[in-house]
Scaffold this motif. Structure first.
Motif, short mmCIF file in Angstrom:
data_model
loop_
_atom_site.label_atom_id
_atom_site.label_comp_id
_atom_site.label_asym_id
_atom_site.label_seq_id
_atom_site.Cartn_x
_atom_site.Cartn_y
_atom_site.Cartn_z
N ALA C 20 34.73 34.27 34.21
CA ALA C 20 35.94 34.30 35.03
C ALA C 20 36.54 35.70 35.04
O ALA C 20 37.00 36.19 36.07
N ASP C 23 34.56 37.97 37.33
CA ASP C 23 34.91 37.68 38.73
C ASP C 23 36.26 38.29 39.08
O ASP C 23 36.44 38.90 40.13
N ARG C 24 37.22 38.07 38.19
CA ARG C 24 38.56 38.60 38.45
C ARG C 24 38.51 40.12 38.54
O ARG C 24 39.10 40.71 39.45
N TYR C 25 37.81 40.74 37.61
CA TYR C 25 37.73 42.20 37.60
C TYR C 25 37.18 42.70 38.93
O TYR C 25 37.76 43.59 39.57
N VAL C 28 39.65 42.16 41.89
CA VAL C 28 40.81 43.06 41.85
C VAL C 28 40.39 44.48 42.24
O VAL C 28 41.04 45.14 43.06
N THR C 147 43.61 44.48 34.81
CA THR C 147 43.57 43.91 36.17
C THR C 147 44.97 43.59 36.66
O THR C 147 45.28 43.77 37.84
N HIS C 148 45.82 43.12 35.76
CA HIS C 148 47.20 42.85 36.20
C HIS C 148 47.93 44.16 36.50
O HIS C 148 48.72 44.25 37.44
N GLN C 151 46.91 45.28 39.88
CA GLN C 151 47.57 44.53 40.96
C GLN C 151 48.98 45.05 41.22
O GLN C 151 49.44 45.07 42.36
N ASP C 336 44.06 37.15 49.06
CA ASP C 336 43.01 37.37 48.08
C ASP C 336 41.85 38.17 48.65
O ASP C 336 41.56 38.11 49.85
N ARG C 338 38.01 38.18 48.51
CA ARG C 338 37.04 37.16 48.11
C ARG C 338 35.62 37.58 48.44
O ARG C 338 35.36 38.39 49.32
N ARG C 423 47.54 36.25 43.30
CA ARG C 423 47.22 35.81 41.93
C ARG C 423 47.94 36.65 40.87
O ARG C 423 47.57 36.64 39.71
N HIS C 424 48.94 37.39 41.29
CA HIS C 424 49.62 38.28 40.36
C HIS C 424 50.99 37.75 39.95
O HIS C 424 51.44 37.95 38.83
#
Lengths: 451, 451, 451, 451
Positions: C20, C23-25, C28, C147-148, C151, C336, C338, C423-424
């Protein structure tokens, strides 16, 4: 340092002037006190901007000058208060630290009464020194210099207090007994001169007997171009026409820095005019503007813009001096402080009184003089940047910081104003201020090229 | 406006020069593009301080000058982009509003490629006009003026990008292929002149055939005092001795404003020297300092302080010009952009190439020349405030904003630098900057009074 | 430092999330590049004010965060370019010196292409680390944090480039393909709540599994007073009524600092409205103002003055969160990025695309929802000064400089905007800006006291 | 306006207090004059920074408050001098223009003697009004408010003159007869409290009988978290340890704005400490620092950094008030001005004298008290930004400008200082200053979280 300062002087000559110097010293010192007399302790403390100083500071600094550069040169001198050395130094890096100029208005101590007492004590020492005749040439010359220095501060005391009082919305006057007089309508005429070699400047003091500041020397040849000089300064009425013609809104007339200053400061009229353009602030409070009096409290930028608008230009300082040389110094200047035996004793400066003076520019009463008001009324901005003359040498030592180090970014003004002591100004005298400065009694006289 | 500008010109003379003007136009325009060639679009956008401009802005503004003052004078002209009129006006109040100077670096649009395309389109129109021979004298004169204007901006482009790249901690060079050469140790000698009347300045263009800016005119007599001029500029080694002797910490050497600037800016060395005093930033990146090369990137304040430390002074611009007059213009200047048939086509400016040049001051290779490096290497600060000559008349209309309105608070520099186009400078040329400015290639030559 | 950061974490939990996180990395990182794609190298370099940064700097700094705080923690790491450490540090005093913030716009080097290459290289290392599963918990947590952090910079990239393009008189849009839609006229309703004890804030990460910034923790009890919250943000039409009623000229409505700011800045309307009050600058260029869309680009001072004018007040952040808690995050946010297998390969970030989004606040399409647009459209100024929660502990080490040291002189905003990644944001998310700041997508929602 | 102010008041209650109000009025007014008595007219004119005011201005402004808000409400009132309305308005936009705050120090006129006379005249009118009993409730309430307002200015008069005299390199004391006393070494202990609901704030005056400023109301419930409060303020010795440990050089301890302020201002010690860290400037001149006295003249930034260094934090204002509520007000405060029949007549305020007071923080003489010096000695910075309480309503009309409009960017201080009038402060009293302010008698008390 003292040696080189006096190296070209003649002891005999200075000694012969011993009495004259004592008289001069007393008159100058009495004048400063007389000028401060209308001020309350609070008035004497206001500093309305970093460029200006409180009246109390002027009184103290001019005294410190004599203590530091005359009395302290003697081995037996004890400082009246060592801490004051820092407080009352203006800009002499060589002699130690300085209280920051913008904070002179914070000095509630010493109080005005203490400063006046300081003056009395220094006066006693200087007068004793002069009476005893035991100063060498160098010391005597420093006393001479100190009196001229103090006369400069007398004018600043007046221009600074004028600004200070104007900053108070109550617009209080400095004195309410100043004489007023309306001028005549005098037509502008032109005085023409062909190209010629002229000698300007003053012979170097103290080698030469007559005092002059170092920046007036050496006397030197210069080529004066063919030109014409206006017979009198620009009047309030003429400047009003410039305003009414949109002068402050027409960028074509302005130097680039001037146009930026007009925008940044929101200038639309001379410093002390009110917004109805009919009244102005004077040392005597708010008054009607005399249309025939010289316009005053202009910056270089405004003087320059006006000249362009008028299809003329400012004179160079060489042109001005070449025409003024040899003419007697007189006119609407700060009157002399004189001894009068008939007057009652008034304490410290018994017997001295100031002749009546206007402390404001006045219109001429002579419609026909070919070249008038060169001296007095208003300082006249010239087109000359303040620079050293060829062969200029600053005074030695700390006193060399007097004039030369300011030779950047300023413009020369000539002729003295209604606030300049009569015995202070001369044809070779060079005053200098920054181009946006307006709080001096500064106006202009037009010149133009001849083919 | 065009009428008065051309009123003294001779149509025949200008027309005869039609081909020469076209050649000049092409060479000047090609030079600007060649100077920008090493820059990325990002480099070309940096504005490191309000006084500097992005390279892209220089490319656009010089083009706008031709569009606005030449093409837009013709009734059938349609603006290439009317919005650009505001973006690329520098300081001509007469022709409309301006984008604020400090915000030139924010203009990501138009992109560099668009600006280069703008150049191509304006060039096509100007070249067509010149080839058709249908411009009147006034237009041709404006084209002449435009090429000299653009040459000024070529030097600024180089000094501005040097400052911009230096502000980047990575200290990237502008080019990495610049030639370097060490100078000889050349003893300083003095060239003496007696007091004499000299004629300086340039005859007024366009009445006179040879181009000169309005601030160089009229040609006029002046009295040059007896003086001696140093044979070469002050070297890095000599300036290093000033630093080592505490020059930056001795207030006696400095003008009052200079001393305040030293304190406020923390100055302790020329602008681009690193703190070890051994290396300096150049258009070719960081390099060892050549002790025999002329010291460079000094403010007026530093030049003046050095001269006082050396027991000398700066020359006046009259002294400088009187000695430089008649000497051929040459030396380490920005090389010419020339047409070379043997070179392959390189697109817009096919066939043009820049001769090799150093883009950095170099030491002399001649230990015996009596008066050298008057032109090129470094601009030489003079003791002359930037003021109008007697009889000065600005150019009419908007072009009159070119020079005259900056005549306040600046000092004259003479002689050109390693970044001045060879065909741009002359003995009468007057450059001018503010006293704290250091990002130009500015150094000094000493002078001294003779009794 | 890493030890304490991970001390409460569970290795198993983080490891389970390995995929996960990868994927997130990727998503972003791809989003940042997608957001910069419409920009030229020149656009990406503009810094229009010290508070804003160039897009290129955002791209580099977010990458540096991963290099410095993740990759450089490993013994075998070699800096990609050590000099960049200074260039791309934002405010972490602990990790070394920083390039001055106001000079980020001067960095023409490294070029945009080099920065994009830097991203690719760091991405490869981070992705390899994640795929190999050989990072300890502390490193994985730093990747999560990175990642946050990135964002946050995505939103800043958009608000900064909007301001940068607006500073160009050509008013170019960031994209010309943004969808637009007019909102309905939605009546304002009030949602009332009685006094009650509520728990607000987020459990402390990484002890708790769900990410939250340190300033959102610890979760704690607070007493929420009886109050009513408006059903939707204030609209452009409502703010226009405030303007028309003289809101900007009535000092009664303003905080003292706000009134001074209005005067100093000459404010008379929201930041991007033109002076006709009918059109506004958007990321899609100049557009008509939608009266029913939330008003945007207000300072705290304007939000506060409007609320007073409306007879209401701003909600506290506790009131806001107590009402938003538990509601799903959705609305007009940054879409997003994607992975889409059907899309053709587009190079570095093959397969990723950004969902369509408006990048501008939009009016509601639902006239009846009781409490809407809490998330997205505009950040909502609250009446809460940005302060630590009871029991607040900053993150250990350099990362502790992230949030806590800014807890002075700023105000909390809640809810996210049209430029906040979907998603932030969350109900406990605390954004904070200074009271005069207007370049964020900031608006307001009214609240009022209940007896 | 008067109507709403009195709408909840009880005429009977106020009337009953008629005599008490007259006594209070006289005592407060006499105190101001007594505080100014040691000052020369020049001392009373110094304004050392824009945030401070001259003593003369404080004397005049507090009087103007009574003239403008009480006497001028009556139809037959004639302004004592209409021009003074502008001079002595502080920040009430509603009642007309104001003299610019930074220029209060330029007001040499009216002179101190005139201001004292102004006081006498207004006092006569107010006292007559009170004695006649013909004021309605609204007027009486305004008189009550005016006395509390004047007490605030009494403290400011002292802190402002302290700063003014300190700016003078002579470092003159305000009085040379102030009593001094060394404190004991008192160990720091902690007073713990569990989480609980508390009621804080004051009931709204004038509906409630006891005076409180609008910003202290309404009284409301709040949730106080579990915490411990230090038994006494931080001492000079403890703060010296912070300095010796490099506290001013460790960025980890500082808020971001605080760190920037330390750098910009060059802070390395509390405001009035000299650089040897052994002596400090006091209202009695330079003195040795008492290690056991509370540290004083700290900014919020310094208080916050110290707390972090000490592993603690500042208390919130709710925590402070919850612990102080119900404790008697006493300690080292500004003593009362009292009537004493045995004293000889001293003119305007015959019979009044100030009890002896220290005008400087003092160490405790009680080593065992669990919670001491909550009142007096030093204002204690709290962690609470200055914000409205839930349900806050400013006073109506111009008086509503009193407190509410400053609720941005300031922090709350609690407890009063050695310069706060004893009858002015209370447990609910909220003082507020900007985070860099240091010229108030401001120190800190530590708090810490309990699990």
């Amino acid at each position: 340092m003292p040696i080189s300062l006096s190296s070209h002087g003649s002891h005999a000559a200075v000694a012969a002037d011993g009495h004259a110097l004592l008289d001069r010293y007393r008159a100058v010192r009495a004048t400063s006190v007389a000028l401060a007399a209308p001020l309350s302790p609070e008035d004497a403390m206001v500093q309305s901007m970093p460029d200006a100083s409180p009246a109390k500071w002027h009184l103290a600094h001019t005294t410190w000058f004599f203590e530091r550069f005359v009395l302290a040169q003697r081995p037996d001198h004890r400082a009246i208060d060592p801490a004051w050395d820092t407080l009352f130094n203006s800009y002499y890096n060589s002699v130690g630290p300085m209280h920051p100029r913008p904070q002179r208005g914070l000095l509630s101590r010493p109080e005005l009464a203490q400063v006046l007492d300081y003056r009395t004590r220094v006066d006693a020492s200087i007068e004793a020194l002069l009476q005893a005749g035991d100063g060498d040439d160098a010391l005597l010359q420093r006393i001479v210099l100190g009196t001229h220095h103090e006369q400069q501060h007398q004018e600043l005391l007046l221009t600074d207090i004028k600004h200070a009082l104007w900053c108070n919305p109550l617009r209080p006057g400095y004195r309410d007994d100043l004489p007023t007089r309306a001028g005549l309508s005098v037509p502008l005429r032109w005085s023409s001169t062909d190209e010629h070699l002229a000698e300007i400047g003053a012979a170097t003091w103290p080698a030469a007997a007559d005092f002059a500041f170092d920046n007036e020397s050496p006397r030197h040849r210069t080529l004066v171009p063919a030109h014409a000089l206006a017979s009198r300064p620009v009047s309030n009425a003429e400047f009003r026409a410039f305003i009414d013609d949109g002068g402050y809104r027409n960028h074509d007339l302005w130097l680039s820095d001037g146009w930026a200053t007009v925008a940044a400061q929101g200038w639309s009229r001379p410093l002390y005019w009110d917004d109805g353009l009919e009244r102005e602030f004077t040392l005597g409070g708010m008054r009607d503007i005399d249309p025939h009096a010289p316009v005053c409290h202009l910056s270089y930028f405004e003087a320059n813009a006006f000249a362009r608008w008028a299809g003329a230009r400012l004179p160079s300082e060489m042109e001005w001096e070449a025409q003024a040389a040899g003419k007697p110094v007189g006119g609407n200047l700060l009157a002399d402080c004189r001894l009068d035996d008939r007057r009652p004793d008034n304490g410290k400066h018994e017997g001295y009184f100031l002749d009546e003076c206007a402390l404001h520019p006045q219109g001429s009463m002579d419609a026909f003089a070919p070249l008038q008001q060169l001296f007095g009324d208003v300082w006249e901005w010239t087109s000359s940047a303040y620079s050293p003359y060829p062969g200029f040498r600053p005074m030695p030592g700390a006193l060399g910081e007097y004039n030369g180090k300011f030779m950047s970014g300023q413009w020369v003004l000539r002729g003295g104003s209604c606030a300049t002591p009569r015995r202070h100004v001369r044809a070779s005298y060079r005053n200098f201020f920054h181009p946006p400065d307006r709080w001096q009694f500064s106006g202009l006289r037009l010149a133009k090229d001849l083919p």
